[in-house]
Enzyme design. Sequence first.
Site, PDB file in Angstrom:
ATOM      1  N   ARG A 100       0.817  -1.219   0.000  1.00 10.25           N
ATOM      2  CA  ARG A 100       0.000   0.000   0.000  1.00 10.25           C
ATOM      3  C   ARG A 100       0.852   1.270   0.000  1.00 10.25           C
ATOM      4  O   ARG A 100       0.377   2.335   0.368  1.00 10.25           O
ATOM      5  CB  ARG A 100      -0.910   0.017   1.232  1.00 10.25           C
ATOM      6  N   CYS A 139       0.077  15.316 -14.925  1.00  8.55           N
ATOM      7  CA  CYS A 139       0.407  14.326 -15.967  1.00  8.55           C
ATOM      8  C   CYS A 139       0.992  13.080 -15.313  1.00  8.55           C
ATOM      9  O   CYS A 139       0.432  11.993 -15.412  1.00  8.55           O
ATOM     10  CB  CYS A 139       1.379  14.919 -16.971  1.00  8.55           C
ATOM     11  N   ARG A 184      -0.735   9.885 -17.109  1.00  4.21           N
ATOM     12  CA  ARG A 184      -1.929   9.885 -17.967  1.00  4.21           C
ATOM     13  C   ARG A 184      -1.600  10.308 -19.385  1.00  4.21           C
ATOM     14  O   ARG A 184      -2.278   9.910 -20.338  1.00  4.21           O
ATOM     15  CB  ARG A 184      -3.019  10.789 -17.388  1.00  4.21           C
ATOM     16  N   SER A 185      -0.561  11.160 -19.553  1.00  3.75           N
ATOM     17  CA  SER A 185      -0.245  11.751 -20.851  1.00  3.75           C
ATOM     18  C   SER A 185       1.240  12.049 -20.915  1.00  3.75           C
ATOM     19  O   SER A 185       1.824  12.488 -19.920  1.00  3.75           O
ATOM     20  CB  SER A 185      -1.058  13.042 -21.031  1.00  3.75           C
ATOM     21  N   ASP A 239       4.218  13.744 -23.605  1.00  8.14           N
ATOM     22  CA  ASP A 239       4.774  14.351 -24.813  1.00  8.14           C
ATOM     23  C   ASP A 239       6.185  13.782 -24.978  1.00  8.14           C
ATOM     24  O   ASP A 239       7.090  14.099 -24.207  1.00  8.14           O
ATOM     25  CB  ASP A 239       4.784  15.864 -24.626  1.00  8.14           C
ATOM     26  N   ASN A 244      10.947  13.221 -17.310  1.00  4.36           N
ATOM     27  CA  ASN A 244      10.220  12.529 -16.248  1.00  4.36           C
ATOM     28  C   ASN A 244      10.924  11.256 -15.804  1.00  4.36           C
ATOM     29  O   ASN A 244      10.972  10.949 -14.600  1.00  4.36           O
ATOM     30  CB  ASN A 244       8.800  12.192 -16.707  1.00  4.36           C
ATOM     31  N   TYR A 304       3.705  15.193 -31.025  1.00  2.00           N
ATOM     32  CA  TYR A 304       2.965  16.259 -31.700  1.00  2.00           C
ATOM     33  C   TYR A 304       3.400  16.380 -33.160  1.00  2.00           C
ATOM     34  O   TYR A 304       4.551  16.105 -33.513  1.00  2.00           O
ATOM     35  CB  TYR A 304       3.174  17.590 -30.981  1.00  2.00           C
TER      36      TYR A 304
END
Length: 276
Positions: free
Chosen positions: A138, A157, A177-178, A180, A188, A220
Amino acid sequence: MSRADELYKQTCLDILNNGFSDEGLEVRPHWADGTPAHTVKKFGVVNRYNLAEEFPIMTLRRTYWKSAVDELLWIWQKKSNRICDLGSHVWDEWAGSDGTIGKAYGYQLGIKHQYKEGMFDQVDRVLYDLKHNPASRRILTNIYNFQDLHEMNLYPCAYSMTFNVTGDTLNAILNQRSQDMLTANNWNVVQYAVLTHMMAQVSGLKVGELVHVIADCHIYDRHIPAVKAMLEKEGYPAPTFSMDESVSDFYAFTKDSFRLDNYQYYPFDFEIPMAI
């Protein structure tokens, strides 16, 4: 070529060759000139980095890793949402009139919650469990607080970290979640690799795997030429990562507590437009 380079190239090639293009569809992001910012994407990308073997920084172009670490410490140590507490300008465009990014990122990590052992914020709870309950399944953080989303200048993000101890080794999962791929991917990865090293050291553990799970992994449209140019590079070996082994308090780390020796990278000659 570093392992980070290999995974980056594999992911980008898969997106470019097999991804879904939203060209012609209505999209939220746009370029500074007002043009819709379309993407080619893959859903559900998972990359694994063995931190015990290699530090996952790409060499296909430079990752400004000191700035990445500074932002990590801003979120996880300072638990701040004020851009004046940050050494770079990566959050400037999302700052409100009050000089904050709203109730986002570090703000969420700093909220204290009641547990049977007492009051902890999310970071301190992780630190407590790694030392006192390492077998727990946990040990995690989550900053995607639905109650506060309307007061966040940008929805998170990279929103969740799960820590898991196997024997004397700390592994971690970063949920995003997203992503680039050109502007943020290795930034990251470097940040949360450093965080895993930090958590392991102050908890008396060895560092293991970082697993990066990306829901919407995209490139992109105006970034495609730059990505293709990077894919032509052969890459250099990964540099050697080290950290100040005398630090035993999570809050005593600074961005100068970390070193990368022999970091080689290719020049990058592209202007990167930012989708907003």
